[in-house]
Write a protein that holds these residues in place. Structure first.
Motif, PDB file in Angstrom:
ATOM      1  N   ILE A 104       0.882  -1.179   0.000  1.00  0.00           N
ATOM      2  CA  ILE A 104       0.000   0.000   0.000  1.00  0.00           C
ATOM      3  C   ILE A 104       0.915   1.223   0.000  1.00  0.00           C
ATOM      4  CG2 ILE A 104      -1.751   1.303   1.277  1.00  0.00           C
ATOM      5  CD1 ILE A 104      -2.647  -1.298   2.555  1.00  0.00           C
ATOM      6  N   PRO A 105       0.762   2.096  -0.991  1.00  0.00           N
ATOM      7  CA  PRO A 105       1.673   3.248  -1.028  1.00  0.00           C
ATOM      8  C   PRO A 105       1.479   4.143   0.198  1.00  0.00           C
ATOM      9  CG  PRO A 105       0.217   3.178  -2.966  1.00  0.00           C
ATOM     10  CD  PRO A 105      -0.221   2.078  -2.067  1.00  0.00           C
ATOM     11  N   ILE A 106       2.578   4.606   0.753  1.00  0.00           N
ATOM     12  CA  ILE A 106       2.498   5.515   1.904  1.00  0.00           C
ATOM     13  C   ILE A 106       2.501   6.930   1.343  1.00  0.00           C
ATOM     14  CG2 ILE A 106       3.717   6.316   3.973  1.00  0.00           C
ATOM     15  CD1 ILE A 106       4.883   3.360   4.070  1.00  0.00           C
ATOM     16  N   PRO A 107       1.399   7.678   1.542  1.00  0.00           N
ATOM     17  CA  PRO A 107       1.356   9.028   0.965  1.00  0.00           C
ATOM     18  C   PRO A 107       2.552   9.850   1.420  1.00  0.00           C
ATOM     19  CG  PRO A 107      -0.774   8.442   1.921  1.00  0.00           C
ATOM     20  CD  PRO A 107       0.188   7.352   2.299  1.00  0.00           C
ATOM     21  N   GLU A 108       3.076  10.630   0.520  1.00  0.00           N
ATOM     22  CA  GLU A 108       4.279  11.418   0.800  1.00  0.00           C
ATOM     23  C   GLU A 108       4.087  12.335   2.018  1.00  0.00           C
ATOM     24  OE1 GLU A 108       7.163  11.040  -0.102  1.00  0.00           O
ATOM     25  OE2 GLU A 108       8.194  12.946   0.211  1.00  0.00           O
ATOM     26  N   ALA A 109       2.889  12.924   2.124  1.00  0.00           N
ATOM     27  CA  ALA A 109       2.651  13.841   3.250  1.00  0.00           C
ATOM     28  C   ALA A 109       2.661  13.070   4.572  1.00  0.00           C
ATOM     29  CB  ALA A 109       1.320  14.572   3.064  1.00  0.00           C
ATOM     30  N   TRP A 110       2.131  11.847   4.561  1.00  0.00           N
ATOM     31  CA  TRP A 110       2.187  11.016   5.777  1.00  0.00           C
ATOM     32  C   TRP A 110       3.643  10.724   6.118  1.00  0.00           C
ATOM     33  CZ3 TRP A 110      -1.569   6.312   6.453  1.00  0.00           C
ATOM     34  CH2 TRP A 110      -2.899   6.717   6.243  1.00  0.00           C
ATOM     35  N   ARG A 111       4.384  10.333   5.080  1.00  0.00           N
ATOM     36  CA  ARG A 111       5.771   9.922   5.287  1.00  0.00           C
ATOM     37  C   ARG A 111       6.538  11.022   6.030  1.00  0.00           C
ATOM     38  NH1 ARG A 111      10.811   9.835   3.204  1.00  0.00           N
ATOM     39  NH2 ARG A 111      10.401  11.683   1.922  1.00  0.00           N
ATOM     40  N   ILE A 112       6.390  12.247   5.528  1.00  0.00           N
ATOM     41  CA  ILE A 112       7.139  13.359   6.116  1.00  0.00           C
ATOM     42  C   ILE A 112       6.691  13.607   7.557  1.00  0.00           C
ATOM     43  CG2 ILE A 112       7.518  15.858   5.940  1.00  0.00           C
ATOM     44  CD1 ILE A 112       7.250  15.467   2.862  1.00  0.00           C
ATOM     45  N   GLU A 113       5.370  13.593   7.772  1.00  0.00           N
ATOM     46  CA  GLU A 113       4.851  13.926   9.108  1.00  0.00           C
ATOM     47  C   GLU A 113       5.097  12.814  10.119  1.00  0.00           C
ATOM     48  OE1 GLU A 113       4.056  16.693  10.199  1.00  0.00           O
ATOM     49  OE2 GLU A 113       3.797  17.858   8.378  1.00  0.00           O
ATOM     50  N   ILE A 114       5.119  11.575   9.660  1.00  0.00           N
ATOM     51  CA  ILE A 114       5.393  10.471  10.592  1.00  0.00           C
ATOM     52  C   ILE A 114       6.857  10.515  11.022  1.00  0.00           C
ATOM     53  CG2 ILE A 114       5.488   7.955  10.858  1.00  0.00           C
ATOM     54  CD1 ILE A 114       3.060   7.821   8.935  1.00  0.00           C
ATOM     55  N   ILE A 115       7.726  10.779  10.063  1.00  0.00           N
ATOM     56  CA  ILE A 115       9.150  10.911  10.421  1.00  0.00           C
ATOM     57  C   ILE A 115       9.312  12.023  11.452  1.00  0.00           C
ATOM     58  CG2 ILE A 115      11.449  11.563   9.570  1.00  0.00           C
ATOM     59  CD1 ILE A 115      10.742  10.222   6.920  1.00  0.00           C
ATOM     60  N   ARG A 116       8.630  13.142  11.188  1.00  0.00           N
ATOM     61  CA  ARG A 116       8.739  14.278  12.115  1.00  0.00           C
ATOM     62  C   ARG A 116       8.273  13.866  13.511  1.00  0.00           C
ATOM     63  NH1 ARG A 116       5.994  19.485  13.208  1.00  0.00           N
ATOM     64  NH2 ARG A 116       4.105  18.891  12.075  1.00  0.00           N
ATOM     65  N   TYR A 117       7.169  13.140  13.567  1.00  0.00           N
ATOM     66  CA  TYR A 117       6.624  12.727  14.868  1.00  0.00           C
ATOM     67  C   TYR A 117       7.621  11.827  15.602  1.00  0.00           C
ATOM     68  CZ  TYR A 117       3.444  10.937  18.404  1.00  0.00           C
ATOM     69  OH  TYR A 117       2.865  10.612  19.614  1.00  0.00           O
ATOM     70  N   LEU A 118       8.124  10.833  14.890  1.00  0.00           N
ATOM     71  CA  LEU A 118       9.004   9.870  15.561  1.00  0.00           C
ATOM     72  C   LEU A 118      10.304  10.520  16.013  1.00  0.00           C
ATOM     73  CD1 LEU A 118       8.441   6.606  13.519  1.00  0.00           C
ATOM     74  CD2 LEU A 118       7.501   7.265  15.736  1.00  0.00           C
ATOM     75  N   GLU A 323      -9.243   1.573   2.910  1.00  0.00           N
ATOM     76  CA  GLU A 323      -9.857   2.897   3.007  1.00  0.00           C
ATOM     77  C   GLU A 323     -10.038   3.372   4.441  1.00  0.00           C
ATOM     78  OE1 GLU A 323     -13.484   2.594   0.786  1.00  0.00           O
ATOM     79  OE2 GLU A 323     -12.380   2.639  -1.118  1.00  0.00           O
ATOM     80  N   ARG A 324     -10.019   2.439   5.407  1.00  0.00           N
ATOM     81  CA  ARG A 324     -10.267   2.864   6.780  1.00  0.00           C
ATOM     82  C   ARG A 324      -9.006   3.009   7.609  1.00  0.00           C
ATOM     83  NH1 ARG A 324     -16.162   3.160   8.553  1.00  0.00           N
ATOM     84  NH2 ARG A 324     -15.283   5.204   8.902  1.00  0.00           N
ATOM     85  N   LEU A 325      -7.855   2.889   6.969  1.00  0.00           N
ATOM     86  CA  LEU A 325      -6.613   3.141   7.716  1.00  0.00           C
ATOM     87  C   LEU A 325      -6.520   4.600   8.135  1.00  0.00           C
ATOM     88  CD1 LEU A 325      -3.947   1.106   5.713  1.00  0.00           C
ATOM     89  CD2 LEU A 325      -4.715   0.707   8.051  1.00  0.00           C
ATOM     90  N   ILE A 326      -6.993   5.463   7.258  1.00  0.00           N
ATOM     91  CA  ILE A 326      -6.853   6.902   7.484  1.00  0.00           C
ATOM     92  C   ILE A 326      -7.617   7.358   8.736  1.00  0.00           C
ATOM     93  CG2 ILE A 326      -8.801   7.535   5.992  1.00  0.00           C
ATOM     94  CD1 ILE A 326      -7.219   9.902   5.016  1.00  0.00           C
ATOM     95  N   ASP A 327      -8.644   6.578   9.120  1.00  0.00           N
ATOM     96  CA  ASP A 327      -9.424   6.922  10.318  1.00  0.00           C
ATOM     97  C   ASP A 327      -8.574   6.920  11.584  1.00  0.00           C
ATOM     98  OD1 ASP A 327     -11.264   5.883   8.243  1.00  0.00           O
ATOM     99  OD2 ASP A 327     -12.807   6.228   9.770  1.00  0.00           O
ATOM    100  N   TYR A 328      -7.453   6.219  11.535  1.00  0.00           N
ATOM    101  CA  TYR A 328      -6.619   6.113  12.735  1.00  0.00           C
ATOM    102  C   TYR A 328      -5.508   7.151  12.805  1.00  0.00           C
ATOM    103  CZ  TYR A 328      -8.850   1.813  14.228  1.00  0.00           C
ATOM    104  OH  TYR A 328      -9.750   0.912  14.702  1.00  0.00           O
ATOM    105  N   MET A 329      -5.366   7.934  11.740  1.00  0.00           N
ATOM    106  CA  MET A 329      -4.222   8.843  11.702  1.00  0.00           C
ATOM    107  C   MET A 329      -4.605  10.223  12.249  1.00  0.00           C
ATOM    108  SD  MET A 329      -2.438   6.552  10.563  1.00  0.00           S
ATOM    109  CE  MET A 329      -0.842   7.291  10.333  1.00  0.00           C
ATOM    110  N   TRP A 330      -3.688  10.820  12.941  1.00  0.00           N
ATOM    111  CA  TRP A 330      -3.953  12.136  13.541  1.00  0.00           C
ATOM    112  C   TRP A 330      -2.726  13.026  13.412  1.00  0.00           C
ATOM    113  CZ3 TRP A 330      -8.368  14.299  15.035  1.00  0.00           C
ATOM    114  CH2 TRP A 330      -8.281  15.539  15.694  1.00  0.00           C
ATOM    115  N   LEU A 331      -2.964  14.260  13.045  1.00  0.00           N
ATOM    116  CA  LEU A 331      -1.856  15.195  12.902  1.00  0.00           C
ATOM    117  C   LEU A 331      -1.788  16.115  14.115  1.00  0.00           C
ATOM    118  CD1 LEU A 331       0.362  16.012  10.916  1.00  0.00           C
ATOM    119  CD2 LEU A 331      -1.169  17.812  10.136  1.00  0.00           C
ATOM    120  N   GLY A 332      -0.678  16.047  14.823  1.00  0.00           N
ATOM    121  CA  GLY A 332      -0.487  16.905  15.998  1.00  0.00           C
ATOM    122  C   GLY A 332       0.638  17.882  15.754  1.00  0.00           C
ATOM    123  N   PRO A 333       0.928  18.699  16.756  1.00  0.00           N
ATOM    124  CA  PRO A 333       1.989  19.692  16.569  1.00  0.00           C
ATOM    125  C   PRO A 333       3.347  19.067  16.255  1.00  0.00           C
ATOM    126  CG  PRO A 333       0.879  19.992  18.687  1.00  0.00           C
ATOM    127  CD  PRO A 333       0.318  18.763  18.080  1.00  0.00           C
TER     128      PRO A 333
END
Ligand code: LAN
Length: 685
Positions: A104-118, A323-333
């Protein structure tokens, strides 16, 4: 809130009028001050402008109102309070590993924000990660999140990777990772299935009366081991890619090929490779009964794997599941995280409505719309059907219940149904709200609640206790305590009791005898679960202050107070003994790990509000400690009405902390409003 300060010293010995009676009237710019009598004062509240110019400090009620003015802005267009639900650090790895394996392709915007979070959440000392965001570095957290960052494209030479890999190696490498970690690494083909204790899917084939049949597990544990068993039984591993070759070298302190895998587990008889057909059928039912959300994120991403292998990447089920993976994702500061559930919608909205109503803020016309909206949301979120083939998949009825997050997710939780019905009853009682939920639908909630009492008189989270406590010996997840079966919990029991009692006042004719019987037994459970110091151990947030609020609030609805109840008295005295010098309370998540009260080094507004609510509900006779706590809440509010985020609030399975960022609004507003009501809203200096 800060009051107006003059540069003159005000002499308090000079006679003055009752300053709370003055009002500034304005009319086309004309300004006139008026001194009100008793009758006039009722219809003309003193405004922030009046107080500011007179130099009056703000009251508890002002602070509550100010807090809700801010919090109201966070209500969403469909009427609920949204919010982050992060904290655990073991959820994202399952997601990213499953996405990698199933292409499943990891959207580029997710990729960047997940790296930032971790990277933001790596422990500053050693660059590793723990079980949750406030935890020390562990193999579980470090190995799995290292893998995530590698999949997301960070180079092994990146400074964050060098640092975390050194920590991982110091901890002995990934070889000693706890079993859920072994599972994910084996699925990714960077650990050998030989190194795992068996997760035999055949257990499901046993007749369900067998005492250790998986249907008797706690619903979350059952949900996790069903798909894990499926993958284990088929020894499903990702195809080898260059990245996987590299990870095999990076994760261990010895060459991958020389690892003795069977020594890596503690030898238990080997399961055969036969996969019962029924196993996947149950996986499918869980998907269908939850609109492909599944009960929580752990089984959600496991189901992605199972569906991919069983039905293929082009199947309809795989598409729906994706389609329901996105329901679990949250963008924080700090970037993007994976939430602990698909949100906290029902829970936070019901609590907010109750706080606002009990604080007396719901009567303010400026809040009517917000309350109507909240009611509409709760109406929509009530579960309106039972699970399909419920017996087959070991589910209970859900019609009339509320879950923790959304209707789609579809699981009844005892205290969510309780808060749901309590909030709806209180909202529908307001003069300006429509009756959106009929008596019939409220009775359905009561039917559910009445079916949830355990033999010990207490109430569990999702289901009755179905198995023996001895099953804890089989607990394969080393990082969590008490997950094998349901237990009775003081918080859940208190919530259900309070809800039944509220309902009974409105509808005294419905199942009155049963309500009476259950009530008696549950109150006894609450007495029994108090420890000798007077505290209740809280299972779902930190910790004794949380459970005390629920327990004492519940006992108070039955007329038990400090004066007439030994239990309430002990509970209040316990809290008073934990009050800090600055008037607040601060409890550390270590309380949950150790089972005894551990102070946080600083007072926390959330713990303070819980303790205050307990003391006020229990009618603690001395106002002074309560006023000091209220003062602390007032002093921590920013001029915008906001309270700042402090330490993490929630917990599960004794060991994993989880964030409830809306609590810093909900409970202070509630406590301040209650204080204003009980003590006639005195000016607090
Ligand atoms: C929750 C969150 C809410 C919580 C309350 C309603 C507060 C509680 O009173 C009852 C239990 C419940 C519903 C609860 C149960 C366990 C959950 C779902 C969680 C703590 C959120 C995350 C956790 C879930 C099990 C995480 C996945 C981890 C596993 C060990 C499977």
């Amino acid at each position: 809130m800060h009051s107006f300060e003059t540069n003159k010293i005000i002499n308090n010995d000079i006679e003055r009028t009752d300053l709370s009676r003055w009002r500034l009237k304005v009319d086309h710019g004309r300004q006139t001050w008026h001194y009100l009598d008793d009758d006039e004062i009722k219809n003309w509240p003193q405004s922030a402008i009046d107080k500011y110019w007179i130099g009056l400090p703000f009251t508890a009620f002002d602070t509550a109102r100010n807090g809700f003015e801010f919090f109201k802005q966070l209500q969403t267009s469909d009427g609920h309070w949204a919010g982050e639900y992060g904290g655990p650090m073991f959820l994202m790895p399952g997601l990213i590993i499953a996405m990698y394996i199933t292409h499943i392709p990891i959207p580029e915007a997710w990729r960047i924000e997940i790296i930032r979070y971790l990277i933001n959440h790596a422990n500053s000392v050693d660059g590793g990660w723990g079980l949750h965001i406030e935890h020390h570095s562990t193999v579980f957290g470090t190995a799995l999140n290292y893998v995530v960052l590698r999949i997301l494209g960070l180079d092994p030479d990146h400074p964050a990777m060098v640092k975390s890999r050194a920590t991982l190696h110091k901890l002995g490498g990934a070889i000693g990772i706890p079993s859920w970690g072994k599972f994910w690494l084996a699925s990714l083909n960077v650990y050998d299935w030989e190194g795992l204790n068996p997760i035999p899917p055949e257990l499901w084939l046993l007749p369900s009366y067998v005492p250790f049949h998986p249907s008797r597990y706690w619903v979350h544990t059952r949900a996790v081991y069903l798909p894990m068993g499926y993958c284990y039984g088929r020894r499903l591993s990702a195809e080898i890619t260059p990245l996987i070759e590299q990870l095999r070298q990076e994760l261990y302190v010895q060459p991958f090929d020389t690892i003795n895998w069977s020594k890596a587990r503690n030898n238990i008889a080997k399961a055969d490779l036969y996969i019962p057909h029924t196993n996947y059928e149950l996986i499918k039912l869980e998907d269908e009964n939850t609109e492909y959300l599944d009960i929580a994120p752990v089984n959600k991403v496991l189901h992605i794997l199972c569906t991919y292998y069983e039905e293929g990447p082009d199947s309809k089920a795989f598409k729906l599941s994706k389609e329901r993976l996105i329901d679990y994702m949250w963008l924080g500061p700090e970037g993007m995280m994976m939430n602990g559930t698909n949100g906290t919608q029902v829970w936070d909205t019901a609590l907010t409505a109750l706080a606002v109503i009990e604080a007396g803020l719901a009567d303010d016309p400026s809040n009517h719309q917000s309350m109507i909206h909240a009611l509409e949301f709760l109406e929509d979120a009530q579960i309106k059907k039972n699970p399909k083939d419920s017996k087959r998949c070991y589910r209970d009825n859900t019609i009339g219940a509320w879950g923790f997050s959304t209707r789609d997710q579809g699981y009844n939780v005892s205290d969510c149904s309780s808060l749901g019905i309590k909030a709806v009853l209180n909202l529908q009682k307001l003069s300006y709200t429509p009756d959106l939920i009929s008596k019939k639908r409220l009775c359905q909630t009561i039917d559910i609640l009445l079916s949830m009492q355990n033999a010990d008189g207490g109430i569990s989270s999702y289901e009755l206790i179905r198995g023996s406590k001895l099953m804890e010996w089989l607990n394969p997840a080393e990082v969590f305590g008490n997950i094998m079966i349901e237990y009775s919990y003081p918080e859940c029991t208190s919530c259900v009791l309070t809800a039944l009692n509220t309902f009974r006042k409105w509808y005294p004719d419905y199942r009155a005898t049963e309500i009476e019987q259950i009530t008696k037994k549950s109150i006894q459970y609450l007495y029994n679960s108090q420890d000798e110091n007077g505290g209740w151990y809280g299972y779902w947030a930190i910790c004794f202050t949380y459970a005390a609020m629920f327990a004492i609030q519940c006992l108070a609805t039955f007329g038990e107070t400090y004066e007439n109840s030994q239990v309430v008295k002990k509970g209040c005295d316990f809290l008073i003994s934990k009050q800090k010098k600055d008037g607040g309370w601060g409890e550390s998540y270590k309380s949950c790990e150790t089972g005894t009260y551990v102070h946080h080094e600083n007072s926390q507004v959330v713990n303070t509000a819980w303790a205050l609510l307990a003391l006020m509900e229990g009618k603690y006779p001395n106002e002074e400690p309560i006023r000091r706590g209220i003062q602390l809440l007032i002093s921590r509010q920013l001029p915008t009405g906001e309270w700042k985020q402090e330490a993490i609030e929630g917990i599960f399975n004794q060991n994993c902390a989880i964030s409830y960022p809306n609590y810093k609004f909900i409970f202070p507003i509630w406590a301040l409003g209650m204080y204003a009501k009980i003590y006639n809203n005195p000016v607090i200096f």
